[in-house]
Design an enzyme around this catalytic site. Structure first.
Site, PDB file in Angstrom:
ATOM      1  N   GLY A   1     -35.537  19.600   7.444  1.00 34.71           N
ATOM      2  CA  GLY A   1     -34.924  20.622   8.307  1.00 34.71           C
ATOM      3  C   GLY A   1     -35.544  21.982   8.011  1.00 34.71           C
TER       4      GLY A   1
ATOM      5  N   ILE B   1     -30.952  25.450   3.518  1.00 33.97           N
ATOM      6  CA  ILE B   1     -29.772  26.308   3.711  1.00 33.97           C
ATOM      7  C   ILE B   1     -28.599  25.779   2.887  1.00 33.97           C
ATOM      8  CG2 ILE B   1     -30.470  27.021   6.029  1.00 33.97           C
ATOM      9  CD1 ILE B   1     -28.164  25.116   7.050  1.00 33.97           C
ATOM     10  N   ASP B   2     -28.745  24.577   2.309  1.00 37.71           N
ATOM     11  CA  ASP B   2     -27.615  23.967   1.596  1.00 37.71           C
ATOM     12  C   ASP B   2     -27.497  24.414   0.134  1.00 37.71           C
ATOM     13  OD1 ASP B   2     -26.977  22.498   3.895  1.00 37.71           O
ATOM     14  OD2 ASP B   2     -28.327  20.876   3.339  1.00 37.71           O
TER      15      ASP B   2
ATOM     16  N   MET C   1     -22.558  24.025   8.290  1.00 38.67           N
ATOM     17  CA  MET C   1     -23.462  22.923   7.924  1.00 38.67           C
ATOM     18  C   MET C   1     -23.310  22.523   6.454  1.00 38.67           C
ATOM     19  SD  MET C   1     -27.073  23.191   9.892  1.00 38.67           S
ATOM     20  CE  MET C   1     -27.282  22.335  11.443  1.00 38.67           C
TER      21      MET C   1
HETATM   22  O1  F6P Z   1     -30.359  19.981   5.202  1.00 35.33           O
HETATM   23  C1  F6P Z   1     -30.171  21.045   6.049  1.00 35.33           C
HETATM   24  C2  F6P Z   1     -29.222  20.717   7.173  1.00 35.33           C
HETATM   25  O2  F6P Z   1     -29.175  21.846   8.021  1.00 35.33           O
HETATM   26  C3  F6P Z   1     -27.822  20.300   6.763  1.00 35.33           C
HETATM   27  O3  F6P Z   1     -26.999  21.355   6.358  1.00 35.33           O
HETATM   28  C4  F6P Z   1     -27.350  19.636   8.024  1.00 35.33           C
HETATM   29  O4  F6P Z   1     -26.299  18.771   7.764  1.00 35.33           O
HETATM   30  C5  F6P Z   1     -28.588  18.913   8.488  1.00 35.33           C
HETATM   31  O5  F6P Z   1     -29.681  19.628   7.949  1.00 35.33           O
HETATM   32  C6  F6P Z   1     -28.749  18.804   9.971  1.00 35.33           C
HETATM   33  O6  F6P Z   1     -29.887  18.053  10.241  1.00 35.33           O
HETATM   34  P1  F6P Z   1     -30.648  17.948  11.627  1.00 35.33           P
HETATM   35  O7  F6P Z   1     -31.323  19.270  11.880  1.00 35.33           O
HETATM   36  O8  F6P Z   1     -31.631  16.858  11.431  1.00 35.33           O
HETATM   37  O9  F6P Z   1     -29.603  17.685  12.648  1.00 35.33           O
END
Ligand code: F6P
Length: 359
Positions: A11, A135-136, A178
């Site tokens: 991501g 971002i986590d 998120m």
């Molecule tokens: O790992 C970063 C993140 O933004 C998480 O916080 C979120 O759950 C996930 O990626 C979302 O993933 P995607 O962009 O594949 O939907």
């Protein structure tokens, strides 16, 4: 002379470009001869030999630019050893690209899954440096990841905006933040935005305690309640289930509710008679320009990576520990998740000022 490869995987987040800029500027200031190869869309570019040569011009003016100039994709670690649909050995292909370009090192920007693949490439004998993006803020071994503070700002702004409308209407609002496995972003944005209830995966909630907190506020004459709920918030009951059963339950839930917040909203409406509204800032949390904190952190991490390359120190993540840029061996940190401890000082402070975690 140094020849490096750069890739961004998983991501995206706000400070990927700022970090790559730090790496390249750090190197080009120190040495005269530098070749930089940027791989398209993360590991995909390395596997299928899709890359372009970049010059210092490519790294000018990108400090404030969100996203990634290289593009990114999710290439799950668990599938790296599985041949692609045409039978291609992905690991073998990545090594081939690396050796074909005679790289001194690969600089890999990404989160936990990306880091595991970086470690696999290290085990396969490649020189790699991993830079912690997400971002986590859930990467073990670094106190902070770039992207986190920018996302906290976006999620906090969302909660701030909800405050005025929640107050006008006297409603219960849920802002879904998120974070499927780790609640750091929700915790920080929840505290910064003045949420009344914060639900994160690390502290399973009891819906009756959530309802109690809402009723307590109503009795105290408060017209509204704001909940910051992580994507991965989990009830006490569900937290006791074996992983497989919980996954099956999630699949069932998905037939009825788009996410956990919708289920919680339904339960609150039933138990309190309050109107509940849900806001999901979603990918806006990963978008836009990096905040000042992230620009500084990325510059430091990028410069730290450049230093490692000059010293030929490989097989590490460049992170920040107690305010200092440090290298952490990949074999030590790969595969570990940094979670919020229920005993975290911020959790304690939040509880001290009356924020409920529904526990
Ligand atoms: O790992 C970063 C993140 O933004 C998480 O916080 C979120 O759950 C996930 O990626 C979302 O993933 P995607 O962009 O594949 O939907």
């Amino acid at each position: 002379m140094k020849r490096i490869g750069l890739l961004t995987s998983g991501g995206d987040c706000q400070a990927l470009n700022a970090t790559m800029r730090g790496v390249v500027k750090g190197l080009s200031t120190a040495i005269d001869e530098l070749e930089v190869y940027g791989f398209d869309d993360g590991y995909r570019g390395l596997i299928y030999s899709k890359y372009r040569m970049l010059t210092s011009k490519d790294f000018s003016g990108i400090l404030t630019q969100g996203g990634t100039i290289l593009g990114t994709s999710r290439q799950p670690f668990k599938l790296m050893r599985v041949p692609d649909e045409k039978g291609l050995d992905k690991v073998g292909a990545m090594k081939q690209t690396y050796y074909k370009l005679c790289l001194d090192c690969l600089v890999i920007l990404g989160g936990n899954g990306t880091q595991k693949t970086a470690n696999l490439l290290r085990e396969e004998g490649l020189n790699v440096i991993h830079l912690p993006k997400t971002i986590d803020n859930d990467i073990w071994g670094t106190d902070m990841t770039f992207g986190f503070q920018s996302a906290v700002n976006v999620a906090t702004d969302a909660i701030d905006c909800i405050h005025t409308t929640a107050a006008s209407h006297g409603r219960v609002f849920i802002v879904e933040v998120m974070g499927h496995k780790v609640g750091s972003l929700t915790l920080h944005a929840g505290v910064a935005g003045g949420a009344d209830i914060i639900l994160i995966p690390e502290i399973p909630y009891d819906i009756d305690k959530v309802v109690e907190a809402i009723n307590r506020r109503s009795k105290a004459g408060k017209r509204f309640t704001i909940l910051a709920v992580a994507e991965g918030a989990i009830s006490k009951e569900d937290a006791k289930l074996p992983k497989k059963e919980y996954k099956a339950k999630l699949a069932e839930r998905a037939k009825k509710y788009p996410s956990v917040s919708y289920k919680i909203a339904h339960q609150i409406e039933k138990k309190t008679g309050n109107e509940v509204r849900i806001t999901v800032p979603g990918h806006t949390q990963r978008g836009g320009s990096p905040c000042a904190y992230d620009r500084v952190l990325s510059t430091r991490i990028g410069a730290g990576a450049a230093e490692c390359i000059l010293e030929e120190k490989y097989g590490v993540m460049v992170g920040i520990v107690n305010g200092k840029i440090q290298t952490i061996p990949l074999e030590e940190c790969a595969g570990k998740l940094k979670m919020v401890s229920p005993k975290d000082q911020l959790v304690k402070a939040a509880k001290q000022i009356g924020i409920s975690f529904g526990d």
